[in-house]
Design an enzyme around this catalytic site. Structure first.
Site, PDB file in Angstrom:
ATOM      1  CG  ASP A  48       3.323   2.717   4.874  1.00 18.68           C
ATOM      2  OD1 ASP A  48       4.278   2.675   4.050  1.00 18.68           O
ATOM      3  OD2 ASP A  48       2.237   2.893   4.455  1.00 18.68           O
ATOM      4  CE1 TYR A  53      -2.965   6.198   3.619  1.00 22.28           C
ATOM      5  CE2 TYR A  53      -1.312   5.354   4.967  1.00 22.28           C
ATOM      6  CZ  TYR A  53      -1.856   5.318   3.916  1.00 22.28           C
ATOM      7  OH  TYR A  53      -1.368   4.400   2.951  1.00 22.28           O
ATOM      8  CD  GLN A 172       3.405   1.550   0.422  1.00 22.20           C
ATOM      9  OE1 GLN A 172       2.400   1.885   0.874  1.00 22.20           O
ATOM     10  NE2 GLN A 172       4.506   2.062   1.208  1.00 22.20           N
ATOM     11  N   PRO A 202      -2.154  -6.475   1.518  1.00 21.74           N
ATOM     12  CG  PRO A 202      -0.995  -7.057   3.444  1.00 21.74           C
ATOM     13  CD  PRO A 202      -1.182  -5.812   2.629  1.00 21.74           C
ATOM     14  NE  ARG A 223      -9.570  -1.890   6.505  1.00 26.61           N
ATOM     15  CZ  ARG A 223      -8.474  -1.936   5.930  1.00 26.61           C
ATOM     16  NH1 ARG A 223      -8.224  -2.036   4.535  1.00 26.61           N
ATOM     17  NH2 ARG A 223      -7.379  -1.153   6.479  1.00 26.61           N
ATOM     18  CD  GLN A 282      -7.322  -7.168  13.292  1.00 24.54           C
ATOM     19  OE1 GLN A 282      -6.458  -6.196  12.810  1.00 24.54           O
ATOM     20  NE2 GLN A 282      -8.823  -7.342  13.274  1.00 24.54           N
ATOM     21  CG  ASN A 286      -1.650  -9.756  10.803  1.00 21.25           C
ATOM     22  OD1 ASN A 286      -2.239 -10.548  10.675  1.00 21.25           O
ATOM     23  ND2 ASN A 286      -1.967  -8.402  10.692  1.00 21.25           N
TER      24      ASN A 286
HETATM   25  P1  NAP Z   1      -4.741  -5.239   4.678  1.00 23.88           P
HETATM   26  O1  NAP Z   1      -3.540  -5.337   5.314  1.00 23.88           O
HETATM   27  O2  NAP Z   1      -4.886  -6.124   3.377  1.00 23.88           O
HETATM   28  O3  NAP Z   1      -5.941  -5.207   5.752  1.00 23.88           O
HETATM   29  C1  NAP Z   1      -5.943  -4.811   6.844  1.00 23.88           C
HETATM   30  C2  NAP Z   1      -7.205  -5.081   7.712  1.00 23.88           C
HETATM   31  O4  NAP Z   1      -7.523  -6.424   7.719  1.00 23.88           O
HETATM   32  C3  NAP Z   1      -6.995  -4.727   9.213  1.00 23.88           C
HETATM   33  O5  NAP Z   1      -7.304  -3.080   9.178  1.00 23.88           O
HETATM   34  C4  NAP Z   1      -8.101  -5.624   9.826  1.00 23.88           C
HETATM   35  O6  NAP Z   1      -9.462  -4.848   9.614  1.00 23.88           O
HETATM   36  C5  NAP Z   1      -8.178  -6.718   8.926  1.00 23.88           C
HETATM   37  N1  NAP Z   1      -6.999  -7.751   9.608  1.00 23.88           N
HETATM   38  C6  NAP Z   1      -5.604  -7.483   9.773  1.00 23.88           C
HETATM   39  N2  NAP Z   1      -5.014  -8.351  10.433  1.00 23.88           N
HETATM   40  C7  NAP Z   1      -5.836  -9.287  10.598  1.00 23.88           C
HETATM   41  C8  NAP Z   1      -6.010 -10.597  11.583  1.00 23.88           C
HETATM   42  N3  NAP Z   1      -4.932 -11.207  11.816  1.00 23.88           N
HETATM   43  N4  NAP Z   1      -7.253 -11.095  11.664  1.00 23.88           N
HETATM   44  C9  NAP Z   1      -8.356 -10.604  10.958  1.00 23.88           C
HETATM   45  N5  NAP Z   1      -8.282  -9.422  10.361  1.00 23.88           N
HETATM   46  C10 NAP Z   1      -7.270  -8.894  10.196  1.00 23.88           C
HETATM   47  O7  NAP Z   1      -4.778  -3.655   4.276  1.00 23.88           O
HETATM   48  P2  NAP Z   1      -4.424  -2.107   4.819  1.00 23.88           P
HETATM   49  O8  NAP Z   1      -4.075  -2.416   6.217  1.00 23.88           O
HETATM   50  O9  NAP Z   1      -5.439  -1.280   4.453  1.00 23.88           O
HETATM   51  O10 NAP Z   1      -3.039  -1.954   3.918  1.00 23.88           O
HETATM   52  C11 NAP Z   1      -1.757  -2.283   4.635  1.00 23.88           C
HETATM   53  C12 NAP Z   1      -1.151  -0.732   4.590  1.00 23.88           C
HETATM   54  O11 NAP Z   1      -0.658  -0.265   3.140  1.00 23.88           O
HETATM   55  C13 NAP Z   1      -1.980   0.332   5.070  1.00 23.88           C
HETATM   56  O12 NAP Z   1      -2.145   0.439   6.485  1.00 23.88           O
HETATM   57  C14 NAP Z   1      -0.976   1.651   4.295  1.00 23.88           C
HETATM   58  O13 NAP Z   1      -0.063   1.859   5.400  1.00 23.88           O
HETATM   59  C15 NAP Z   1      -0.672   0.878   3.201  1.00 23.88           C
HETATM   60  N6  NAP Z   1      -1.402   1.266   2.004  1.00 23.88           N
HETATM   61  C16 NAP Z   1      -0.898   2.325   1.082  1.00 23.88           C
HETATM   62  C17 NAP Z   1      -1.489   2.507  -0.206  1.00 23.88           C
HETATM   63  C18 NAP Z   1      -0.648   3.196  -1.248  1.00 23.88           C
HETATM   64  O14 NAP Z   1      -1.387   3.760  -2.078  1.00 23.88           O
HETATM   65  N7  NAP Z   1       0.595   3.288  -1.260  1.00 23.88           N
HETATM   66  C19 NAP Z   1      -2.785   2.147  -0.298  1.00 23.88           C
HETATM   67  C20 NAP Z   1      -3.295   1.468   0.733  1.00 23.88           C
HETATM   68  C21 NAP Z   1      -2.803   1.060   1.826  1.00 23.88           C
HETATM   69  P3  NAP Z   1     -10.692  -4.711  10.589  1.00 23.88           P
HETATM   70  O15 NAP Z   1     -10.172  -5.278  11.866  1.00 23.88           O
HETATM   71  O16 NAP Z   1     -11.130  -3.363  10.525  1.00 23.88           O
HETATM   72  O17 NAP Z   1     -11.552  -5.694   9.789  1.00 23.88           O
END
Ligand code: NAP
Length: 316
Positions: A48, A53, A172, A202, A223, A282, A286
């Protein structure tokens, strides 16, 4: 890895999807390639990204990282921005945006193309008709929306049906154990229409990964340590939920990461959960965190997150 249909469409995607918003922002190209390779190795098929981005760098890096394995992937990207007055749902913007995304991704088709944000200044008829043209030209396989309210989902579906054109197959939304607002109105609307619901954030930017603790410094390089925009999720209220969920998870021999991802994946509307990652470790953690939960566990996790188990006396 399980593979699910997106809503009532024939499109199949992996239960774990890879969010690529870190590419070109928090991680550079070699790191992005390692993350994509780890995802493909774990059986992830849904990748995605979005035109916004990293100002397009995420799409460029994803395209190059997939390389010859492009056909194994379901590439989802998005057009539009949250900035008001930019007309990003217009035929003029979205056709140009699609051409630019195809160029950056180095592909001749997008599997799933999202309207990223509602555009109140463009009639949805115009957006849907232009998207339908892209589908008929073979540049886009399926269309979807993001961040729409329930009424907007219903409106768009009625308009598409009346025109006899392509319908959105998914939406989404931000949805997690720390962000439940969409359950009131948007999810029921999506369910009624047979749309797939693909949750983003998530882990609430990692707060639900288990690596942050109340009162302790954020881990270096994480992050939340990177700036105040994301760090604002680290509130006392959210930490209280994290602590309740951690206690519940540990009592059952599970981790909070497993609960956060598996609870979303267990929702019947959800074909895939989009998790972002900054390292191959990660990605692997996951992908492995999707576990089977019983109906009783699914209900109890929801109650524990909401704090309702305390009110009704059920055990955490
Ligand atoms: P998220 O999944 O809630 O958080 C991801 C962050 O958490 C990673 O970048 C990493 O950050 C940390 N992480 C992930 N897995 C981990 C693990 N196993 N252990 C420890 N830390 C872990 O949020 P997100 O990646 O921002 O959102 C998911 C996706 O949704 C995005 O990539 C994007 O494609 C999409 N999105 C869409 C919208 C929309 O408006 N439609 C908005 C936002 C996002 P660090 O390593 O940097 O700490």
């Amino acid at each position: 890895m399980r593979y699910n249909n997106v809503g009532t469409s024939g499109l199949k995607v992996s239960e774990a999807g890879l969010g690529c918003n870190n590419f070109g922002t928090r991680i550079d190209e070699p790191a992005a390639h390692r993350v994509v390779e780890a995802a493909l190795d774990a059986g992830v098929t849904l990748f995605d990204t979005a035109e916004i981005y990293g100002d397009g760098r995420s799409e460029e890096m994803l395209g190059r990282a997939l390389g010859r394995r492009r056909d194994e992937a379901v590439i989802a990207t998005k057009f539009g921005s949250p900035a008001p007055g930019t007309g990003t749902g217009s035929r003029r913007h979205l056709i140009r945006a699609c051409e630019a995304s195809l160029r950056r991704l180095g592909t001749d088709y997008i599997d799933l193309y999202y309207l990223h944000f509602p555009d109140p200044e463009t009639p949805v008829e115009e957006t849907l008709a232009a998207l339908d043209d892209l589908v008929r030209q073979g540049k886009v396989r399926y269309i979807a929306s993001s961040n729409l309210a329930g009424w907007q989902l219903v409106d768009a579906d009625h308009v598409a049906r009346a025109a006899g054109g392509s319908r959105f197959v998914a939406t989404q939304l931000e949805w997690s154990l720390l962000e439940r607002g969409v359950e009131r109105e948007t999810i029921p609307a999506a369910r009624h229409l047979g749309l797939g619901v693909i949750p983003y954030f998530p882990l609430k930017s990692g707060l639900l990964s288990g690596k942050y603790r109340r009162g302790e410094a954020f881990p270096e390089g994480s992050r939340l340590a990177g700036g105040s925009y994301f760090a604002r999720v680290a509130t006392d209220e959210n930490f209280a939920v994290v602590e309740r969920l951690t206690e519940y998870a540990e009592a059952g021999g599970r981790t909070i990461l497993q609960l956060a991802l598996s609870w979303l994946a267990a929702q019947p509307e959800v074909p895939s959960v989009l998790v972002g990652a900054t390292s191959p470790d990660q990605v692997a953690a996951n992908a492995e965190a999707f576990v089977e939960l019983t109906p009783a566990e699914i209900a109890e996790i929801g109650r524990v997150a909401a704090g309702a188990h305390e009110a009704d006396g059920s055990a955490a």
